[in-house]
Scaffold this motif. Structure first.
Motif, PDB file in Angstrom:
ATOM      1  N   TYR A   1       0.824  -1.212   0.000  1.00  0.00           N
ATOM      2  CA  TYR A   1       0.000   0.000   0.000  1.00  0.00           C
ATOM      3  C   TYR A   1       0.853   1.255   0.000  1.00  0.00           C
ATOM      4  N   ALA A   2       1.975   1.212   0.724  1.00  0.00           N
ATOM      5  CA  ALA A   2       2.847   2.382   0.747  1.00  0.00           C
ATOM      6  C   ALA A   2       3.351   2.667  -0.655  1.00  0.00           C
ATOM      7  N   ALA A   3       3.859   1.639  -1.324  1.00  0.00           N
ATOM      8  CA  ALA A   3       4.404   1.827  -2.670  1.00  0.00           C
ATOM      9  C   ALA A   3       3.327   2.351  -3.612  1.00  0.00           C
ATOM     10  N   ALA A   4       2.142   1.736  -3.548  1.00  0.00           N
ATOM     11  CA  ALA A   4       1.070   2.132  -4.464  1.00  0.00           C
ATOM     12  C   ALA A   4       0.653   3.584  -4.224  1.00  0.00           C
ATOM     13  N   LEU A   5       0.431   3.931  -2.957  1.00  0.00           N
ATOM     14  CA  LEU A   5      -0.064   5.280  -2.651  1.00  0.00           C
ATOM     15  C   LEU A   5       0.979   6.339  -2.973  1.00  0.00           C
ATOM     16  N   ILE A   6       2.232   6.044  -2.653  1.00  0.00           N
ATOM     17  CA  ILE A   6       3.279   7.035  -2.923  1.00  0.00           C
ATOM     18  C   ILE A   6       3.405   7.253  -4.426  1.00  0.00           C
ATOM     19  N   SER A   7       3.359   6.151  -5.186  1.00  0.00           N
ATOM     20  CA  SER A   7       3.499   6.316  -6.637  1.00  0.00           C
ATOM     21  C   SER A   7       2.313   7.101  -7.202  1.00  0.00           C
ATOM     22  N   LEU A   8       1.122   6.849  -6.671  1.00  0.00           N
ATOM     23  CA  LEU A   8      -0.049   7.614  -7.130  1.00  0.00           C
ATOM     24  C   LEU A   8       0.121   9.094  -6.826  1.00  0.00           C
ATOM     25  N   ALA A   9       0.657   9.372  -5.623  1.00  0.00           N
ATOM     26  CA  ALA A   9       0.854  10.765  -5.243  1.00  0.00           C
ATOM     27  C   ALA A   9       1.828  11.445  -6.195  1.00  0.00           C
ATOM     28  N   PHE A  10       2.895  10.726  -6.533  1.00  0.00           N
ATOM     29  CA  PHE A  10       3.880  11.285  -7.454  1.00  0.00           C
ATOM     30  C   PHE A  10       3.254  11.550  -8.819  1.00  0.00           C
ATOM     31  N   GLN A  11       2.379  10.627  -9.221  1.00  0.00           N
ATOM     32  CA  GLN A  11       1.773  10.811 -10.529  1.00  0.00           C
ATOM     33  C   GLN A  11       0.847  12.027 -10.536  1.00  0.00           C
ATOM     34  N   ARG A  12       0.083  12.168  -9.444  1.00  0.00           N
ATOM     35  CA  ARG A  12      -0.808  13.338  -9.361  1.00  0.00           C
ATOM     36  C   ARG A  12       0.007  14.618  -9.360  1.00  0.00           C
ATOM     37  N   ALA A  13       1.204  14.546  -8.734  1.00  0.00           N
ATOM     38  CA  ALA A  13       2.047  15.737  -8.710  1.00  0.00           C
ATOM     39  C   ALA A  13       2.695  15.980 -10.058  1.00  0.00           C
TER      40      ALA A  13
ATOM     41  N   GLY B  56      -0.123   5.031 -11.262  1.00  0.00           N
ATOM     42  CA  GLY B  56       0.861   4.600 -10.283  1.00  0.00           C
ATOM     43  C   GLY B  56       1.763   3.534 -10.854  1.00  0.00           C
ATOM     44  N   LEU B  57       2.147   2.567  -9.995  1.00  0.00           N
ATOM     45  CA  LEU B  57       3.117   1.603 -10.501  1.00  0.00           C
ATOM     46  C   LEU B  57       2.521   0.225 -10.765  1.00  0.00           C
ATOM     47  N   GLY B  58       1.198   0.135 -10.858  1.00  0.00           N
ATOM     48  CA  GLY B  58       0.652  -1.157 -11.251  1.00  0.00           C
ATOM     49  C   GLY B  58       1.002  -1.426 -12.704  1.00  0.00           C
TER      50      GLY B  58
ATOM     51  N   ALA C 278       9.043  -6.770  -0.661  1.00  0.00           N
ATOM     52  CA  ALA C 278       8.279  -7.787  -1.381  1.00  0.00           C
ATOM     53  C   ALA C 278       6.878  -7.252  -1.674  1.00  0.00           C
ATOM     54  N   GLY C 279       6.312  -6.527  -0.720  1.00  0.00           N
ATOM     55  CA  GLY C 279       4.997  -5.935  -0.914  1.00  0.00           C
ATOM     56  C   GLY C 279       4.991  -4.951  -2.070  1.00  0.00           C
ATOM     57  N   ALA C 280       6.054  -4.142  -2.167  1.00  0.00           N
ATOM     58  CA  ALA C 280       6.142  -3.169  -3.259  1.00  0.00           C
ATOM     59  C   ALA C 280       6.169  -3.892  -4.602  1.00  0.00           C
ATOM     60  N   LEU C 281       6.930  -4.987  -4.676  1.00  0.00           N
ATOM     61  CA  LEU C 281       6.973  -5.754  -5.928  1.00  0.00           C
ATOM     62  C   LEU C 281       5.596  -6.350  -6.227  1.00  0.00           C
ATOM     63  N   TYR C 282       4.900  -6.749  -5.162  1.00  0.00           N
ATOM     64  CA  TYR C 282       3.549  -7.289  -5.340  1.00  0.00           C
ATOM     65  C   TYR C 282       2.636  -6.223  -5.937  1.00  0.00           C
ATOM     66  N   ALA C 283       2.774  -4.996  -5.412  1.00  0.00           N
ATOM     67  CA  ALA C 283       1.942  -3.904  -5.914  1.00  0.00           C
ATOM     68  C   ALA C 283       2.226  -3.649  -7.382  1.00  0.00           C
TER      69      ALA C 283
ATOM     70  N   ALA D 176       3.221  -5.903  -9.531  1.00  0.00           N
ATOM     71  CA  ALA D 176       2.816  -7.041 -10.357  1.00  0.00           C
ATOM     72  C   ALA D 176       1.309  -7.188 -10.430  1.00  0.00           C
ATOM     73  N   ASN D 177       0.555  -6.410  -9.653  1.00  0.00           N
ATOM     74  CA  ASN D 177      -0.886  -6.608  -9.628  1.00  0.00           C
ATOM     75  C   ASN D 177      -1.641  -5.356 -10.029  1.00  0.00           C
ATOM     76  N   ALA D 178      -2.696  -5.580 -10.767  1.00  0.00           N
ATOM     77  CA  ALA D 178      -3.487  -4.459 -11.239  1.00  0.00           C
ATOM     78  C   ALA D 178      -4.215  -3.790 -10.086  1.00  0.00           C
ATOM     79  N   THR D 179      -4.658  -4.582  -9.133  1.00  0.00           N
ATOM     80  CA  THR D 179      -5.414  -4.013  -8.024  1.00  0.00           C
ATOM     81  C   THR D 179      -4.832  -4.493  -6.711  1.00  0.00           C
ATOM     82  N   LEU D 180      -5.064  -3.707  -5.688  1.00  0.00           N
ATOM     83  CA  LEU D 180      -4.675  -4.126  -4.353  1.00  0.00           C
ATOM     84  C   LEU D 180      -5.940  -4.267  -3.532  1.00  0.00           C
ATOM     85  N   SER D 181      -6.036  -5.380  -2.866  1.00  0.00           N
ATOM     86  CA  SER D 181      -7.182  -5.539  -1.993  1.00  0.00           C
ATOM     87  C   SER D 181      -6.688  -6.167  -0.705  1.00  0.00           C
ATOM     88  N   THR D 182      -7.134  -5.638   0.418  1.00  0.00           N
ATOM     89  CA  THR D 182      -6.595  -6.123   1.691  1.00  0.00           C
ATOM     90  C   THR D 182      -6.910  -7.586   1.905  1.00  0.00           C
ATOM     91  N   SER D 183      -7.965  -8.074   1.263  1.00  0.00           N
ATOM     92  CA  SER D 183      -8.339  -9.461   1.525  1.00  0.00           C
ATOM     93  C   SER D 183      -7.253 -10.420   1.057  1.00  0.00           C
TER      94      SER D 183
END
Lengths: 382, 257
Positions: free
Chosen positions: A80-92, A176-178, A249-254, A256-263
């Motif tokens: 989630y950190a990787a995904a959100l940070i990358s989204l923030a960078f993209q918005r910026a 972002g980085l998906g 590993a989580g960042a790499l997961y983010a 490699a995946n189109a979506t992130l879901s906590t489940s």
């Protein structure tokens, strides 16, 4: 002895170089192949983060000797950190496309940030949790893992709907980085190099004073503290260090995946990302062998892949097919079988390296030769 | 003989209670530089409890432990070690899945002056320190002639050598006071005699003080300069070996009245 280690470093560097060159070659040769793009590359991405995950949990389980069941929680934080940070960078407006040096920089920055954030949470969890031992520690880490996932779930801009396809905010896939199929092929080198760097760092850690100290704690905690080792410091340090890699590993997961879901990080999840699944990987590979974790991560990925996608599984008759419909059941059977027939895992505490391998073959041959000579002597004595 | 000197270790009215059980009471001992003191008593007398209080495993209920003028009460075991007290255990506690040399290297915690960055990037400093550690460890292993087994797993050593390795590991901590908890337990007379020699050699070489728990009376009477006897947590006698051997209270404690 010093010479031998020097030789080992040269050989390992050479092997890493060969791997990278081989992948570069394969990519250029098969880049256009449909199967390569759709099956092999995504599989490699999955293998990469599973390897990092298994090896980092092995630091806690196999080298420190503590049972932690909350590893996926740290992975979720990283993702989630990787995904959100990358989204923030993209918005910026730092990057608009998934290409160019700016994007690569953001990508690497996100991976690092994911690791650091997971490590910070690991530190916060580790300080109170590592006062406990054995089953109690397992329960409390399990609890922390679930708490982390639930907290993320309830953050409005991350949670359940936040980063999935079709939700109010834009999905990871497009932003972002998906990565989509094409960028997964392009940025495969990032996953490979990150994995290699992580593994190298873990090896360096194990083969230093830190490694000695935590193995001493694993073998006998009382004796370790009576030998002047600050056990709580090293335990918390290792826990944090391990969480750092889980975050990566989580960042790499983010990626490699189109979506992130906590489940997908939840303990009840029957899929591949489940803290018990990672424990199975570590136990299968051998608690106390990083190379064992690498091998078993790949093996378990393959098993999982076959269960999910293998055509032969679908053609299995009634009862057998029924078992394979519940992957968790298969992992449990594997775990039970390993504990019954090979309790120390495939590798035990043995680390595979070319030097060790050659040495062992030589020793084995020498032994055989000796036996032969002995047999001959016995015969001639008759 | 050393009355003018300050004691290395001194305890003042040391006592501990577990619930209502007074495990050790009013334990007073003074150990001087280079001295070898024996601590004996029947099973369950509280000898190991005394060790655990001295090394920070148990927190004494009353009294204090003073090492070279520094109060050790309330320090954690690893802090006590860095103040200069090392111990061995009654039932051998080695790092079994580690090599013999790593067992010793793990205990050399004082001289390691490299951090995470040095370890990750294998800086020259890392190699220098590791090299020194290996040399120091091999040097220590040679005291008990274990240098040939440096790369074996500790668990694969025979019993007698495991004992020796445990003592070597304690020596690696750079201590001034060594606490040996039944080092001769389970050894045959030849091995005990060998151990006795080694203990003397260690004392001569390092000039350390030793506090020894032992059941083997021949060993105790042979090498201890003073002996303290405890029974049911109380000191019942202390003095020279010859005095102790004749003391009626000690005989009563061991043989019954």
């Amino acid at each position: 002895m010093k010479k031998r280690t020097g030789k080992g470093y040269i050989i390992n560097t050479a092997v890493i170089a060969v791997i990278i060159v081989a992948f570069a070659f394969i990519k250029s040769a098969f880049g256009g192949n449909e199967q390569f793009r759709l099956i092999i590359v995504p599989s490699l991405w999955q293998c990469c983060y599973l390897i990092i995950l298994a090896a980092s949990l092995n630091l806690i389980l196999g080298f420190l000797g503590q049972l932690s069941l909350g590893h996926c929680g740290f992975m979720a934080i990283g993702a989630y950190a990787a995904a959100l940070i990358s989204l923030a960078f993209q918005r910026a407006g730092v990057f608009t496309e998934k290409a160019g040096p700016a994007f690569v920089l953001v990508l690497i920055g996100c991976i690092l940030a994911a690791g650091i954030l997971a490590a910070l949470v690991g530190l916060l969890v580790g300080i109170p949790a590592l006062r406990l031992k054995g089953d109690y520690l397992a329960i409390i880490t399990l609890g922390f893992g679930m708490i982390i996932v639930n907290i993320i779930n309830n953050i409005p801009f991350a949670g359940q709907e936040g980063l999935s396809l079709g939700s109010a905010s834009a999905s990871l896939y497009k932003n972002g980085l998906g990565f989509g199929t094409a960028s997964k092929v392009t940025y495969l080198w990032v996953a490979l190099i990150v994995t290699l760097i992580c593994l190298t760092m873990m090896f360096m850690f194990i083969r230093s004073k830190y490694g000695r100290a935590i193995k001493a704690i694993r073998d006998d905690e009382i004796a370790a503290s009576a030998s002047g080792i600050n056990t709580s410091y090293y335990k918390i340090f290792t826990f944090t260090f391990s969480a750092f890699f889980a975050g990566i590993a989580g960042a790499l997961y983010a990626c490699a995946n189109a979506t992130l879901s906590t489940s997908s990080f939840a303990f009840t999840n029957g899929g591949i990302l489940n803290s018990t699944f990672i424990v199975v990987m570590v136990v299968l590979g051998g608690m106390g062998s990083l190379t064992g974790s690498v091998v078993s991560a790949i093996v378990m990925f393959f098993v999982n892949y076959q269960i999910k996608n293998g055509l032969w599984v679908k053609s299995l008759p009634g009862f057998l097919g029924g078992i394979f419909a519940y992957p968790m059941l298969v992992y449990a059977i594997i775990l039970i079988a390993v504990i019954m027939f090979r309790p120390r895992g495939i590798f035990g505490t043995y680390e595979f390296s070319l030097l060790n391998f050659v040495r062992d073959i030589k020793e084995h041959r020498a032994k055989k030769a000796l036996q032969k000579a002995g047999n001959k002597e016995a015969k001639s004595n008759d | 003989m050393t009355e003018s000197k300050k004691p290395v270790l001194e305890t003042r009215n040391l006592g501990i209670t577990f619930g209502g059980l007074k495990a050790v009471q009013d334990f007073n001992i003074q150990i001087f530089e280079g001295e070898l003191v024996g601590l004996i008593g029947p099973n369950g007398a509280g000898k190991t409890t005394v060790f655990n209080m001295l090394t920070g495993v148990y927190l004494p209920t009353v009294g204090s432990v003073i090492l070279n003028g520094e109060v050790l009460n309330g320090k954690k075991p690893h802090q006590v070690v860095s103040s200069g007290v090392a111990r061995t255990f009654q039932n051998i506690r080695l790092f079994k899945q580690m090599s013999v040399i790593d067992n010793v290297k793990a205990a050399i915690t004082k001289d390691i002056k490299y951090g995470m960055v040095d370890a990750m990037f294998r800086t020259p400093k890392f190699w220098k320190v590791e090299h020194e550690l290996t040399e120091k460890a091999m040097d220590l292993l040679s005291i008990f002639k274990l240098e040939g087994k440096a790369d074996q797993l500790a668990a694969n050593l025979p019993y007698g050598q495991q004992r020796k390795l445990e003592i070597t590991r304690a020596l690696a901590t750079d201590m001034r006071l060594l606490l040996l908890d039944e080092p001769a337990a389970g050894m045959n007379p030849t091995e005990t005699a060998e151990l006795l020699e080694c203990i003397n050699a260690i004392r001569d070489r390092f000039g350390i003080s030793i506090l020894l728990i032992e059941h083997d009376m021949s060993l105790v009477m042979n090498i201890c300069e003073r002996i303290q006897v405890i029974d049911y947590g109380l000191t019942i006698a202390s003095g020279l070996p010859e005095e102790i051997a004749k003391d009626p209270k000690v005989i009563a404690a061991y043989l019954g009245e």
